[in-house]
Design a protein around this motif. Sequence first.
Motif, mmCIF file in Angstrom:
data_model
loop_
_atom_site.group_PDB
_atom_site.id
_atom_site.type_symbol
_atom_site.label_atom_id
_atom_site.label_comp_id
_atom_site.label_asym_id
_atom_site.label_seq_id
_atom_site.Cartn_x
_atom_site.Cartn_y
_atom_site.Cartn_z
ATOM 1 N N ILE A 131 43.484 6.123 53.254
ATOM 2 C CA ILE A 131 42.815 7.257 52.604
ATOM 3 C C ILE A 131 41.837 7.920 53.567
ATOM 4 N N GLU A 173 51.732 6.634 54.790
ATOM 5 C CA GLU A 173 52.402 5.596 54.002
ATOM 6 C C GLU A 173 53.537 4.947 54.795
ATOM 7 N N GLU A 233 44.268 0.061 52.287
ATOM 8 C CA GLU A 233 44.213 1.290 51.497
ATOM 9 C C GLU A 233 43.095 2.198 52.013
ATOM 10 N N ARG A 285 46.643 8.542 46.065
ATOM 11 C CA ARG A 285 46.107 8.658 47.430
ATOM 12 C C ARG A 285 45.752 10.093 47.753
ATOM 13 N N ARG A 332 51.699 1.414 54.768
ATOM 14 C CA ARG A 332 51.560 0.960 53.392
ATOM 15 C C ARG A 332 52.891 0.385 52.926
ATOM 16 N N VAL A 339 50.105 12.491 53.964
ATOM 17 C CA VAL A 339 50.102 11.266 53.171
ATOM 18 C C VAL A 339 51.396 10.465 53.398
#
Lengths: 241, 245
Positions: free
Chosen positions: B115, B187, B111, B55, B191, B183
């Motif tokens: 990103i 997440e 996703e 990522r 995620r 990031v």
Amino acid sequence: MRLEVDIASKTFTSAAGEVHDVLAGIRFTLEAGEVGVLVGPSGCGKSTMLRILAGLDPDYRGHVSRPAAARIGMVFQEPRLLPWRSVEDNVRLAAPLADEAKLSALFAILELDAHRSHFPGELSLGLARRVALARAFAIEPDFLILDEPLASLDGPLAARLRDQIAILVDRRTVMTLLVTHDIDDAARLGDRLFLLSPRPARIVAEVAIRTPRSARGDAAIATIKADIARRMAGDPTGRVA
Amino acid sequence: MPRLLSSAVFLATWWIASLLIGDVKLPPPPAVLAAVISEARSGALFLHLGVTLARVALAFTLAMSLGSAIGYLMGRVRLADRLGDPWLILLLNLPALVVIVLAYIWAGLTEVAAIAAIAINKLPTAVVTLREGTRALDASLDEMATVFALPRWTRFRHVILPQLAPYIAAAARSGLSLVWKIVLVAELLGRSNGVGFQIGVAFQLFDIPLLLAYSLSFTAVVLVIETLLVQPFELRLFRWRPRAA
Ligand SMILES: Nc1ncnc2c1ncn2[C@@H]1O[C@H](COP(=O)(O)OP(=O)(O)OP(=O)(O)O)[C@@H](O)[C@H]1O
Ligand SMILES: [Mg+2]
């Protein structure tokens, strides 16, 4: 091939908003194979004129006609090398077609052999100027513009380089325009001398030197210099040998 | 050598602190090491680290290339600068969390959303830095290139790019550290894998060794990438500069 220059005026507007004239009435022509020399006081507008002739500054009144496909080789007043490329790469980037033999000869003439792989930051100003000369010659120009190329070189070296410039200029039919403060350089290299007034620059006198460069002995040079000095002092008469 | 010493000081401080605070709140190094080893054995550690790194790589590349192009354009073209400037100010001042949450709301917990959200957070700083670099381009070298009629590509590669390189390096540097930080948040929020997700799980279970195991492994990876990739690259790029004493 022929260069025709007729610049009526060129002005700059300063940051403070004042307009000042830099060039006023520059008119001359230069034939292929001729070396024109511009001599004038500091700040009178010589570099400004060269930038116009090189096509870098379209903002002027007048007209310049320059052979369309002419390859221009220019030595700016400062060396203007790429600091992040080696001496050799600086020359090769400008002249991708020059072969090794030619570059070697050029580096030898300009006494740069030992510095090929150096970066410009590692050179003295005199060395950097020679690299700038190598770059301008390497492209085999049709129109060569030299803005005080021999400044900051010691006497003997300047003399050697001046002879080299003479050889390179005579070997090919190239139009050359040289700016210098040195009457000696002017007398030895020039075919036609243009004496400029203080800013705004006008051509106050044009001196044609008839003797071919290679045939100018010390006596002839002395006569030419005396004549230039007289012209600069304001005497319009006389033609040089 | 100094690096080794400072690592040793770090470990010692940690150990002493854990003795003082108690190993429930701050487990000592061996406990965390055991958690790292067990996660590595099961393969989970590498999976999550790998996903996160992928990522980072994607978002970083996306933001850097897009940001550099926009920044260059804004530095060169007056109109582009005028048009882009308000957007830039907006993006620069938008909190990372807002971007991430909005991206998940509008594009779903996907996703692509993750990103894009990370890239958008990094984009404006890259644009600003490259715009500055483009404005600082040396006009006298430009003139030289014009007189000598250097072909477009030669000009870009040998005259312009080397002048932008320090700015690109600076944007990459600050951008990388920004991306590392963001990031994990992305997440955590949306995620179901990656280091950020694992840290979230550890937080819910109050499993502090696990939490530290992931945090420190991640930090170690960042450090390795910095010293093995980023720094040698910068050294090579600026070889021509006279060295500082
Ligand atoms: N970009 C500019 N903006 C405003 N004024 C300028 C600019 N460039 C040059 N000038 C002015 O124009 C005049 C001529 O400058 P130029 O560089 O052509 O002189 P020069 O004859 O080459 O002098 P030198 O022999 O010292 O090199 C100077 O007075 C300078 O201040
Ligand atoms: Mg000048």
